[in-house]
Design an enzyme around this catalytic site. Structure first.
Site, PDB file in Angstrom:
ATOM      1  N   TRP A 150       0.804  -1.222   0.000  1.00 59.52           N
ATOM      2  CA  TRP A 150       0.000   0.000   0.000  1.00 59.52           C
ATOM      3  C   TRP A 150       0.837   1.273   0.000  1.00 59.52           C
ATOM      4  O   TRP A 150       0.315   2.354  -0.192  1.00 59.52           O
ATOM      5  CB  TRP A 150      -0.912   0.015   1.239  1.00 59.52           C
ATOM      6  CG  TRP A 150      -0.163  -0.405   2.485  1.00 59.52           C
ATOM      7  CD1 TRP A 150      -0.105  -1.672   3.009  1.00 59.52           C
ATOM      8  CD2 TRP A 150       0.684   0.401   3.314  1.00 59.52           C
ATOM      9  NE1 TRP A 150       0.712  -1.696   4.123  1.00 59.52           N
ATOM     10  CE2 TRP A 150       1.209  -0.431   4.336  1.00 59.52           C
ATOM     11  CE3 TRP A 150       1.049   1.751   3.307  1.00 59.52           C
ATOM     12  CZ2 TRP A 150       2.074   0.033   5.317  1.00 59.52           C
ATOM     13  CZ3 TRP A 150       1.912   2.210   4.283  1.00 59.52           C
ATOM     14  CH2 TRP A 150       2.423   1.365   5.278  1.00 59.52           C
ATOM     15  N   ASN A 151       2.132   1.171   0.254  1.00 65.77           N
ATOM     16  CA  ASN A 151       2.865   2.417   0.514  1.00 65.77           C
ATOM     17  C   ASN A 151       3.187   3.211  -0.751  1.00 65.77           C
ATOM     18  O   ASN A 151       3.198   4.426  -0.733  1.00 65.77           O
ATOM     19  CB  ASN A 151       4.128   2.134   1.338  1.00 65.77           C
ATOM     20  CG  ASN A 151       5.107   1.277   0.607  1.00 65.77           C
ATOM     21  OD1 ASN A 151       4.729   0.421  -0.200  1.00 65.77           O
ATOM     22  ND2 ASN A 151       6.380   1.459   0.863  1.00 65.77           N
ATOM     23  N   LYS A 174      -2.438  -9.023  -6.957  1.00 66.25           N
ATOM     24  CA  LYS A 174      -3.212  -8.648  -5.776  1.00 66.25           C
ATOM     25  C   LYS A 174      -2.602  -7.372  -5.208  1.00 66.25           C
ATOM     26  O   LYS A 174      -1.569  -7.400  -4.542  1.00 66.25           O
ATOM     27  CB  LYS A 174      -3.167  -9.740  -4.703  1.00 66.25           C
ATOM     28  CG  LYS A 174      -3.987  -9.360  -3.473  1.00 66.25           C
ATOM     29  CD  LYS A 174      -3.904 -10.425  -2.394  1.00 66.25           C
ATOM     30  CE  LYS A 174      -3.069 -10.017  -1.207  1.00 66.25           C
ATOM     31  NZ  LYS A 174      -3.511  -8.800  -0.522  1.00 66.25           N
ATOM     32  N   PRO A 175      -3.221  -6.222  -5.503  1.00 68.99           N
ATOM     33  CA  PRO A 175      -2.754  -5.008  -4.831  1.00 68.99           C
ATOM     34  C   PRO A 175      -3.285  -5.029  -3.405  1.00 68.99           C
ATOM     35  O   PRO A 175      -4.243  -5.750  -3.118  1.00 68.99           O
ATOM     36  CB  PRO A 175      -3.431  -3.885  -5.630  1.00 68.99           C
ATOM     37  CG  PRO A 175      -4.665  -4.504  -6.210  1.00 68.99           C
ATOM     38  CD  PRO A 175      -4.379  -5.978  -6.379  1.00 68.99           C
ATOM     39  N   SER A 226       6.621  -7.037   3.651  1.00 71.06           N
ATOM     40  CA  SER A 226       7.509  -7.210   4.799  1.00 71.06           C
ATOM     41  C   SER A 226       8.358  -8.484   4.653  1.00 71.06           C
ATOM     42  O   SER A 226       7.988  -9.417   3.929  1.00 71.06           O
ATOM     43  CB  SER A 226       6.683  -7.289   6.078  1.00 71.06           C
ATOM     44  OG  SER A 226       5.883  -8.442   6.043  1.00 71.06           O
ATOM     45  N   GLU A 247      10.939  -8.050  -2.749  1.00 71.19           N
ATOM     46  CA  GLU A 247      11.409  -6.720  -2.339  1.00 71.19           C
ATOM     47  C   GLU A 247      10.863  -6.491  -0.941  1.00 71.19           C
ATOM     48  O   GLU A 247       9.669  -6.270  -0.764  1.00 71.19           O
ATOM     49  CB  GLU A 247      10.866  -5.654  -3.306  1.00 71.19           C
ATOM     50  CG  GLU A 247      11.314  -5.832  -4.741  1.00 71.19           C
ATOM     51  CD  GLU A 247      12.765  -5.441  -4.959  1.00 71.19           C
ATOM     52  OE1 GLU A 247      13.361  -4.848  -4.045  1.00 71.19           O
ATOM     53  OE2 GLU A 247      13.290  -5.729  -6.039  1.00 71.19           O
ATOM     54  N   LEU A 248      11.747  -6.544   0.058  1.00 73.83           N
ATOM     55  CA  LEU A 248      11.265  -6.608   1.439  1.00 73.83           C
ATOM     56  C   LEU A 248      11.676  -5.373   2.241  1.00 73.83           C
ATOM     57  O   LEU A 248      11.894  -4.315   1.693  1.00 73.83           O
ATOM     58  CB  LEU A 248      11.756  -7.915   2.068  1.00 73.83           C
ATOM     59  CG  LEU A 248      11.460  -9.164   1.223  1.00 73.83           C
ATOM     60  CD1 LEU A 248      12.066 -10.405   1.842  1.00 73.83           C
ATOM     61  CD2 LEU A 248       9.954  -9.347   1.006  1.00 73.83           C
ATOM     62  N   CYS A 281      10.223   1.972   1.524  1.00 74.86           N
ATOM     63  CA  CYS A 281      11.164   0.911   1.878  1.00 74.86           C
ATOM     64  C   CYS A 281      12.601   1.400   1.872  1.00 74.86           C
ATOM     65  O   CYS A 281      13.427   0.880   2.618  1.00 74.86           O
ATOM     66  CB  CYS A 281      10.992  -0.267   0.932  1.00 74.86           C
ATOM     67  SG  CYS A 281      11.111   0.195  -0.790  1.00 74.86           S
ATOM     68  N   GLU A 379      12.695  -2.443  11.696  1.00 75.76           N
ATOM     69  CA  GLU A 379      12.177  -1.393  10.820  1.00 75.76           C
ATOM     70  C   GLU A 379      10.929  -0.773  11.461  1.00 75.76           C
ATOM     71  O   GLU A 379      10.037  -1.497  11.897  1.00 75.76           O
ATOM     72  CB  GLU A 379      11.806  -2.034   9.474  1.00 75.76           C
ATOM     73  CG  GLU A 379      11.251  -1.068   8.458  1.00 75.76           C
ATOM     74  CD  GLU A 379      10.796  -1.793   7.183  1.00 75.76           C
ATOM     75  OE1 GLU A 379      10.162  -2.854   7.278  1.00 75.76           O
ATOM     76  OE2 GLU A 379      11.089  -1.274   6.095  1.00 75.76           O
TER      77      GLU A 379
HETATM   78  P1  NAP Z   1       2.983  -7.115   4.435  1.00 79.17           P
HETATM   79  O1  NAP Z   1       2.175  -7.284   5.663  1.00 79.17           O
HETATM   80  O2  NAP Z   1       4.013  -8.127   4.158  1.00 79.17           O
HETATM   81  O3  NAP Z   1       1.962  -7.016   3.242  1.00 79.17           O
HETATM   82  C1  NAP Z   1       2.349  -6.672   1.909  1.00 79.17           C
HETATM   83  C2  NAP Z   1       1.291  -7.167   0.953  1.00 79.17           C
HETATM   84  O4  NAP Z   1       1.402  -8.564   0.841  1.00 79.17           O
HETATM   85  C3  NAP Z   1      -0.127  -6.893   1.423  1.00 79.17           C
HETATM   86  O5  NAP Z   1      -0.922  -6.479   0.350  1.00 79.17           O
HETATM   87  C4  NAP Z   1      -0.573  -8.212   1.982  1.00 79.17           C
HETATM   88  O6  NAP Z   1      -1.961  -8.398   1.861  1.00 79.17           O
HETATM   89  C5  NAP Z   1       0.153  -9.179   1.099  1.00 79.17           C
HETATM   90  N1  NAP Z   1       0.367 -10.472   1.731  1.00 79.17           N
HETATM   91  C6  NAP Z   1       0.866 -10.735   2.946  1.00 79.17           C
HETATM   92  N2  NAP Z   1       0.890 -12.066   3.165  1.00 79.17           N
HETATM   93  C7  NAP Z   1       0.398 -12.646   2.050  1.00 79.17           C
HETATM   94  C8  NAP Z   1       0.189 -14.001   1.644  1.00 79.17           C
HETATM   95  N3  NAP Z   1       0.471 -15.029   2.437  1.00 79.17           N
HETATM   96  N4  NAP Z   1      -0.314 -14.210   0.423  1.00 79.17           N
HETATM   97  C9  NAP Z   1      -0.612 -13.204  -0.393  1.00 79.17           C
HETATM   98  N5  NAP Z   1      -0.452 -11.915  -0.069  1.00 79.17           N
HETATM   99  C10 NAP Z   1       0.068 -11.630   1.131  1.00 79.17           C
HETATM  100  O7  NAP Z   1       3.716  -5.731   4.437  1.00 79.17           O
HETATM  101  P2  NAP Z   1       3.150  -4.313   4.835  1.00 79.17           P
HETATM  102  O8  NAP Z   1       3.476  -4.111   6.267  1.00 79.17           O
HETATM  103  O9  NAP Z   1       1.761  -4.122   4.398  1.00 79.17           O
HETATM  104  O10 NAP Z   1       4.088  -3.381   3.919  1.00 79.17           O
HETATM  105  C11 NAP Z   1       5.190  -2.731   4.410  1.00 79.17           C
HETATM  106  C12 NAP Z   1       6.450  -3.542   4.238  1.00 79.17           C
HETATM  107  O11 NAP Z   1       6.757  -3.655   2.864  1.00 79.17           O
HETATM  108  C13 NAP Z   1       7.643  -2.898   4.870  1.00 79.17           C
HETATM  109  O12 NAP Z   1       8.409  -3.853   5.540  1.00 79.17           O
HETATM  110  C14 NAP Z   1       8.426  -2.355   3.691  1.00 79.17           C
HETATM  111  O13 NAP Z   1       9.786  -2.190   3.911  1.00 79.17           O
HETATM  112  C15 NAP Z   1       8.125  -3.332   2.643  1.00 79.17           C
HETATM  113  N6  NAP Z   1       8.309  -2.739   1.322  1.00 79.17           N
HETATM  114  C16 NAP Z   1       9.414  -3.081   0.590  1.00 79.17           C
HETATM  115  C17 NAP Z   1       9.632  -2.512  -0.650  1.00 79.17           C
HETATM  116  C18 NAP Z   1      10.860  -2.855  -1.466  1.00 79.17           C
HETATM  117  O14 NAP Z   1      10.908  -2.502  -2.631  1.00 79.17           O
HETATM  118  N7  NAP Z   1      11.844  -3.535  -0.917  1.00 79.17           N
HETATM  119  C19 NAP Z   1       8.717  -1.606  -1.155  1.00 79.17           C
HETATM  120  C20 NAP Z   1       7.612  -1.280  -0.399  1.00 79.17           C
HETATM  121  C21 NAP Z   1       7.411  -1.873   0.840  1.00 79.17           C
HETATM  122  P3  NAP Z   1      -2.904  -8.647   3.141  1.00 79.17           P
HETATM  123  O15 NAP Z   1      -2.492  -7.654   4.157  1.00 79.17           O
HETATM  124  O16 NAP Z   1      -4.261  -8.449   2.596  1.00 79.17           O
HETATM  125  O17 NAP Z   1      -2.671 -10.047   3.575  1.00 79.17           O
END
Ligand code: NAP
Length: 483
Positions: A150-151, A174-175, A226, A247-248, A281, A379
């Site tokens: 979402w970010n 899946k956004p 994440s 990309e975490l 990120c 983080e």
């Molecule tokens: P998250 O909890 O891992 O969720 C990210 C996305 O993945 C959400 O849309 C989530 O959907 C989905 N997701 C999670 N588990 C899933 C599964 N088992 N199957 C399918 N989809 C799944 O992360 P967040 O906290 O929302 O986002 C922030 C994190 O992203 C931070 O750690 C940030 O550093 C990282 N990030 C990294 C980058 C990069 O380029 N390295 C860029 C942007 C963000 P649901 O919530 O609906 O499950």
């Protein structure tokens, strides 16, 4: 209303689907209602994508490039619509949203100009004398699963789908539900630009419900989110023996060397720490400053941070926007409270700002941060940075590298060669010298991604396209009298 209805109607879900509602971060008021896809809807989307991909792969790359250039033009023409949607869904400032529009336009133009060359068969001389030549072909993987957060709702959603599509794949994506309107806006424009409908589809739903179907259906996985989620998803992808690019998270460091231009480094720190209220990120959360310039740098950074204008505005009049969801605000306040309770000092900010909206938080600078504090290594993903002094360059490099992450870093020095020498020794996929995050953002022709717990694989550049292909080597033997 009409825009929301049109966009939500693009979700791949049954007509009688359950609904999910999102709220606007600026106000906490209801924003949009989405149909929620079931695992059966996801499987159906993959089946349609698989049929469509066979035809799409036959479309000459030059025609795919024309579609992408039309998409590029549409994005720029309708940018205000995207800016409004992004701000409403994510709570970011107009300027932060604008960065996404430019990023996606640059990405589209880059791949429109390079895909044909990057995907062209590569002929090599035969490695052994009986071979006339070998040729390296690049075939699409098939159907790519993209899971985006979402970010950065436009950059991440469209930025990862574009190269996958250009390589001849179909995409099921899946956004994140919170920012699905922005992702669907990009999908809508790409279809208007000429992409056949089933080649790129979007589903909406929680990972816990449709995650398994998303991994089961695809031939390659592109996940941004994440580290904890990435690890779990990669395990499932590994089980299926499909490739994955992850990309975490990060805990990115900035190193200010003793000879840095202090005013510029302080400007750089503001730019690096607080974009999208720190929910980026590659934003900086650890700042290492040479002891001899520490006081001067801190004064300059604190002064600039204090002047940042916080608020909700659909124009360019504010500098820092809102956090996107209650979980983020809870993490930010918990990390700061824990640090303060254990002896950290707040040099700037430190408080939530409910007077501005439910999810606002001040840009915050901490010092006296120690390893017992949660935010020392974890983080925060918010507008919070810790400043640490160091004695010499070797210590600065060791401290900056003292993390399991390795996404982005930044080095400041008047001596470019010295800055680059330090950069090369930092454990991070992108490093910026006298820059906040241009190596990760804007350098679309060079690889971007993480080392260690920050991920696997790269986006941008040739790597960002070729990862969506299967290499095939065709060797041909020299036969007398034949071609
Ligand atoms: P998250 O909890 O891992 O969720 C990210 C996305 O993945 C959400 O849309 C989530 O959907 C989905 N997701 C999670 N588990 C899933 C599964 N088992 N199957 C399918 N989809 C799944 O992360 P967040 O906290 O929302 O986002 C922030 C994190 O992203 C931070 O750690 C940030 O550093 C990282 N990030 C990294 C980058 C990069 O380029 N390295 C860029 C942007 C963000 P649901 O919530 O609906 O499950």
């Amino acid at each position: 209303g009409a825009v929301v209805d049109r966009l939500t109607s693009l979700v791949a879900a049954a007509p009688d689907a359950a609904r999910a509602t999102t709220t606007a971060p600026y106000t906490g008021l209801a924003l949009a209602e989405f149909p929620v896809s079931t695992p059966a809807d996801v499987a159906e989307a993959f089946a349609r994508a698989r049929r469509a991909q066979l035809r799409w792969a036959q479309v000459p790359v030059e025609e795919r490039e024309r579609i992408l250039l039309r998409f590029h033009d549409l994005v720029l023409d309708r940018r205000n619509e995207a800016l409004d949607l992004m701000q409403a869904e994510s709570g970011k400032t107009r300027r932060d949203a604008f960065l996404e529009v430019t990023d996606i336009a640059i990405t589209a133009r880059y791949y429109a100009r390079t895909a044909a060359r990057l995907l062209a068969p590569r002929r090599r001389r035969g490695a052994i004398p009986v071979l006339t030549h070998t040729t390296e072909l690049r075939h699409p993987k098939g159907v790519v699963t993209v899971i985006s957060p979402w970010n950065y709702p436009l950059s991440m959603a469209a930025g990862d789908a574009i190269p996958a599509l250009m390589a001849g794949n179909a995409v099921v994506q899946k956004p994140d539900t919170q920012t699905a309107l922005t992702a669907l806006w990009a999908l809508d424009l790409m279809r208007e630009a000429g992409l056949p409908a089933d080649v790129w589809q979007m589903v909406v739903g929680r990972g816990s419900s449709i995650g398994d179907a998303l991994i089961a259906g695809g031939d390659y996985l592109m996940f941004t989110g994440s580290t904890a989620s990435g690890r779990r998803i990669a395990r499932d992808a590994g089980e299926r023996l499909i490739g994955a690019s992850l990309e975490l998270g990060g805990k990115n460091a900035m190193v200010v060397l003793a000879d840095a231009d202090i005013a510029r480094a302080a400007d750089g720190a503001v730019a690096a720490c607080f974009p999208s209220a720190g929910q980026l990120c590659v934003s900086i959360e650890r700042l290492y400053v040479a002891e001899e310039i520490r006081d001067e740098f801190v004064a300059a950074f604190v002064e600039r941070t204090g002047k940042l204008r916080l608020g909700a505005a659909y124009d360019f009049s504010v500098d820092v926007g809102s956090l996107t969801n209650t979980a983020q605000l809870a993490t930010v306040t918990a990390h700061i409270a824990d640090a303060v309770a254990k002896g950290a000092t707040v040099l700037a900010g430190g408080k939530a700002r409910p007077d501005l909206g439910p999810l606002f938080h001040e840009p915050t600078i901490l010092t006296d941060v120690t390893p017992e504090m949660t935010l020392f290594a974890q983080e925060t993903f918010g507008p919070v940075v810790s400043i640490y002094p160091y004695r010499d360059v070797e210590e600065a490099i060791a401290l900056a590298n003292d993390t399991t992450y390795g996404l982005n870093a930044s080095v400041w020095s008047r001596d470019g060669a010295k800055g680059r020498a330090v950069a090369a020794r930092l454990h991070a996929g992108t490093v910026n010298v006298n820059e906040a995050f241009a190596a990760a953002w804007g350098s679309v022709d060079a690889p971007m991604g993480g080392m260690g717990d920050s991920g696997l694989g790269r986006r941008h550049g040739a790597d960002g396209l070729l990862k969506y292909t299967e290499a095939q080597t065709v060797a041909q033997q020299r036969l007398r009298g034949f071609s």
